[in-house]
Design a protein around this motif. Structure first.
Motif, PDB file in Angstrom:
ATOM      1  N   PHE A  14       0.838  -1.224  -0.035  1.00  0.00           N
ATOM      2  CA  PHE A  14       0.138  -0.010   0.138  1.00  0.00           C
ATOM      3  C   PHE A  14       0.923   1.170   0.072  1.00  0.00           C
ATOM      4  N   ASP A  15       1.812   1.241   0.453  1.00  0.00           N
ATOM      5  CA  ASP A  15       2.922   2.308   0.863  1.00  0.00           C
ATOM      6  C   ASP A  15       3.969   2.430  -0.187  1.00  0.00           C
ATOM      7  N   GLY A  16       4.253   3.755  -0.832  1.00  0.00           N
ATOM      8  CA  GLY A  16       5.316   3.827  -1.719  1.00  0.00           C
ATOM      9  C   GLY A  16       6.661   4.390  -1.127  1.00  0.00           C
ATOM     10  N   ASP A  17       7.106   4.115   0.084  1.00  0.00           N
ATOM     11  CA  ASP A  17       8.030   4.683   0.683  1.00  0.00           C
ATOM     12  C   ASP A  17       9.437   3.714   0.438  1.00  0.00           C
ATOM     13  N   LEU A  18      10.582   4.126   0.384  1.00  0.00           N
ATOM     14  CA  LEU A  18      11.468   3.443  -0.132  1.00  0.00           C
ATOM     15  C   LEU A  18      12.030   2.251   0.783  1.00  0.00           C
ATOM     16  N   ASP A  19      11.854   2.568   2.026  1.00  0.00           N
ATOM     17  CA  ASP A  19      12.226   1.580   2.924  1.00  0.00           C
ATOM     18  C   ASP A  19      11.005   0.523   3.220  1.00  0.00           C
ATOM     19  N   PRO A  73       6.082   9.867  -7.492  1.00  0.00           N
ATOM     20  CA  PRO A  73       7.409   9.505  -7.668  1.00  0.00           C
ATOM     21  C   PRO A  73       7.348   8.469  -8.848  1.00  0.00           C
ATOM     22  N   ARG A  74       8.354   8.704  -9.960  1.00  0.00           N
ATOM     23  CA  ARG A  74       8.216   7.589 -11.071  1.00  0.00           C
ATOM     24  C   ARG A  74       9.298   6.557 -10.921  1.00  0.00           C
ATOM     25  N   GLY A  75       8.764   5.702 -10.173  1.00  0.00           N
ATOM     26  CA  GLY A  75       9.638   4.191 -10.297  1.00  0.00           C
ATOM     27  C   GLY A  75      10.575   4.201  -8.867  1.00  0.00           C
ATOM     28  N   PRO A  76      11.257   2.962  -8.826  1.00  0.00           N
ATOM     29  CA  PRO A  76      11.789   2.673  -7.382  1.00  0.00           C
ATOM     30  C   PRO A  76      12.975   3.622  -7.083  1.00  0.00           C
ATOM     31  N   LYS A  77      13.737   4.167  -8.132  1.00  0.00           N
ATOM     32  CA  LYS A  77      14.854   4.870  -8.062  1.00  0.00           C
ATOM     33  C   LYS A  77      14.319   6.366  -7.451  1.00  0.00           C
ATOM     34  N   LYS A  78      13.042   6.546  -7.472  1.00  0.00           N
ATOM     35  CA  LYS A  78      12.756   8.057  -7.205  1.00  0.00           C
ATOM     36  C   LYS A  78      11.882   7.921  -5.594  1.00  0.00           C
ATOM     37  N   LEU A  79      11.725   6.792  -4.966  1.00  0.00           N
ATOM     38  CA  LEU A  79      11.159   6.894  -3.850  1.00  0.00           C
ATOM     39  C   LEU A  79      11.739   7.483  -2.749  1.00  0.00           C
ATOM     40  N   LYS A  80      11.118   7.972  -1.587  1.00  0.00           N
ATOM     41  CA  LYS A  80      11.550   8.369  -0.486  1.00  0.00           C
ATOM     42  C   LYS A  80      11.519   7.627   0.385  1.00  0.00           C
ATOM     43  N   LEU A  81      12.294   7.918   1.483  1.00  0.00           N
ATOM     44  CA  LEU A  81      12.345   7.213   3.039  1.00  0.00           C
ATOM     45  C   LEU A  81      10.922   7.738   3.568  1.00  0.00           C
ATOM     46  N   SER A  82      10.455   6.926   4.590  1.00  0.00           N
ATOM     47  CA  SER A  82       9.335   7.042   5.369  1.00  0.00           C
ATOM     48  C   SER A  82       9.708   8.199   6.564  1.00  0.00           C
ATOM     49  N   LYS A  83      10.695   7.886   6.986  1.00  0.00           N
ATOM     50  CA  LYS A  83      11.283   8.928   7.924  1.00  0.00           C
ATOM     51  C   LYS A  83      12.811   9.358   7.778  1.00  0.00           C
ATOM     52  N   MET A  84      13.027  10.422   8.267  1.00  0.00           N
ATOM     53  CA  MET A  84      14.323  10.900   8.104  1.00  0.00           C
ATOM     54  C   MET A  84      14.774  11.242   6.638  1.00  0.00           C
ATOM     55  N   ASN A  85      13.963  11.399   5.741  1.00  0.00           N
ATOM     56  CA  ASN A  85      14.365  11.906   4.263  1.00  0.00           C
ATOM     57  C   ASN A  85      15.013  12.962   4.239  1.00  0.00           C
ATOM     58  N   GLY A  90      18.302  11.692   2.956  1.00  0.00           N
ATOM     59  CA  GLY A  90      18.070  10.512   3.772  1.00  0.00           C
ATOM     60  C   GLY A  90      18.066   9.253   2.685  1.00  0.00           C
ATOM     61  N   SER A  91      17.314   9.282   1.672  1.00  0.00           N
ATOM     62  CA  SER A  91      17.380   8.269   0.496  1.00  0.00           C
ATOM     63  C   SER A  91      18.607   7.814   0.246  1.00  0.00           C
ATOM     64  N   HIS A  92      19.355   9.113  -0.129  1.00  0.00           N
ATOM     65  CA  HIS A  92      20.711   8.941  -0.704  1.00  0.00           C
ATOM     66  C   HIS A  92      21.690   8.178   0.313  1.00  0.00           C
ATOM     67  N   LEU A  93      21.624   8.633   1.641  1.00  0.00           N
ATOM     68  CA  LEU A  93      22.295   7.857   2.743  1.00  0.00           C
ATOM     69  C   LEU A  93      22.262   6.410   2.883  1.00  0.00           C
ATOM     70  N   MET A  94      20.652   6.197   2.632  1.00  0.00           N
ATOM     71  CA  MET A  94      20.320   4.921   2.885  1.00  0.00           C
ATOM     72  C   MET A  94      20.841   3.985   1.815  1.00  0.00           C
ATOM     73  N   LYS A  95      20.729   4.347   0.466  1.00  0.00           N
ATOM     74  CA  LYS A  95      21.209   3.670  -0.564  1.00  0.00           C
ATOM     75  C   LYS A  95      22.712   3.555  -0.345  1.00  0.00           C
ATOM     76  N   LYS A  96      23.403   4.533  -0.082  1.00  0.00           N
ATOM     77  CA  LYS A  96      24.884   4.147   0.180  1.00  0.00           C
ATOM     78  C   LYS A  96      25.207   3.223   1.211  1.00  0.00           C
ATOM     79  N   MET A  97      24.469   3.260   2.353  1.00  0.00           N
ATOM     80  CA  MET A  97      24.854   2.498   3.643  1.00  0.00           C
ATOM     81  C   MET A  97      24.375   1.046   3.090  1.00  0.00           C
ATOM     82  N   MET A  98      23.359   0.747   2.150  1.00  0.00           N
ATOM     83  CA  MET A  98      23.129  -0.621   1.710  1.00  0.00           C
ATOM     84  C   MET A  98      24.101  -0.980   0.684  1.00  0.00           C
TER      85      MET A  98
END
Length: 162
Positions: A14-19, A73-85, A90-98
């Motif tokens: 249901f949710d489109g947040d990255l995490d 957002p247009r696709g999986p690369k454009k999604l934002k984090l649900s918290k601390m975006n 935040g999305s950039h840092l999450m992807k870096k950590m992953m």
């Protein structure tokens, strides 16, 4: 009288947040790797996970459909984090950590799910409400209504809502 063992898994995305999308695909691919038949039913904001990145001609849409098309957002690369975006940082840092921890990206997880025959279903009612057309969503997905999801859920021993 033999008891039927249900071994499938379904989830409503249901949710489109990255995490939350990442978690959905990690669970789906894990269940598929364990031999479960997995169905992911994407509805409302979850449909943004399935959107193609390229721009689609929106001239045949009404005003509200055009607004949805431009704002979502247009696709999986454009999604934002649900918290601390924090405006996308935040999305950039999450992807870096992953990447540092060898965790698959969302596009990689989607590809893995397709390779494992995870059934990805876009909710047609929500597509109508949001003005989304089949050609706006990625290839390899199915289109159906809630009755289709409920039928799949009846044959599952795992049903999740994310």
């Amino acid at each position: 009288m033999a008891t039927e063992t249900k071994n499938n898994a379904t989830m409503i995305v249901f949710d489109g947040d990255l995490d939350k999308a990442i978690a959905s695909f990690i669970i789906a691919t894990g269940a598929a790797a364990m031999g479960k038949q997995v169905t992911m039913f994407f509805t409302f904001w979850g449909l943004n996970v399935l959107r193609k990145e390229e721009h689609i001609d929106i001239k045949d849409k009404n005003f509200l459909e055009k607004m949805f098309a431009k704002m979502m957002p247009r696709g999986p690369k454009k999604l934002k984090l649900s918290k601390m975006n924090y405006g996308g940082v935040g999305s950039h840092l999450m992807k870096k950590m992953m990447k540092e921890h060898n965790v698959s990206t969302l596009p990689e997880l989607i590809e893995m799910a397709q390779d494992l025959d995870v059934k990805m279903v876009a909710c047609t009612m929500t597509m109508d409400v949001m003005g989304l057309k089949e050609e706006e969503l990625m290839d390899g997905i199915e289109f159906a209504g809630v009755a289709s999801y409920l039928s799949e859920a009846e044959d599952a021993n795992v049903n999740l809502f994310i």
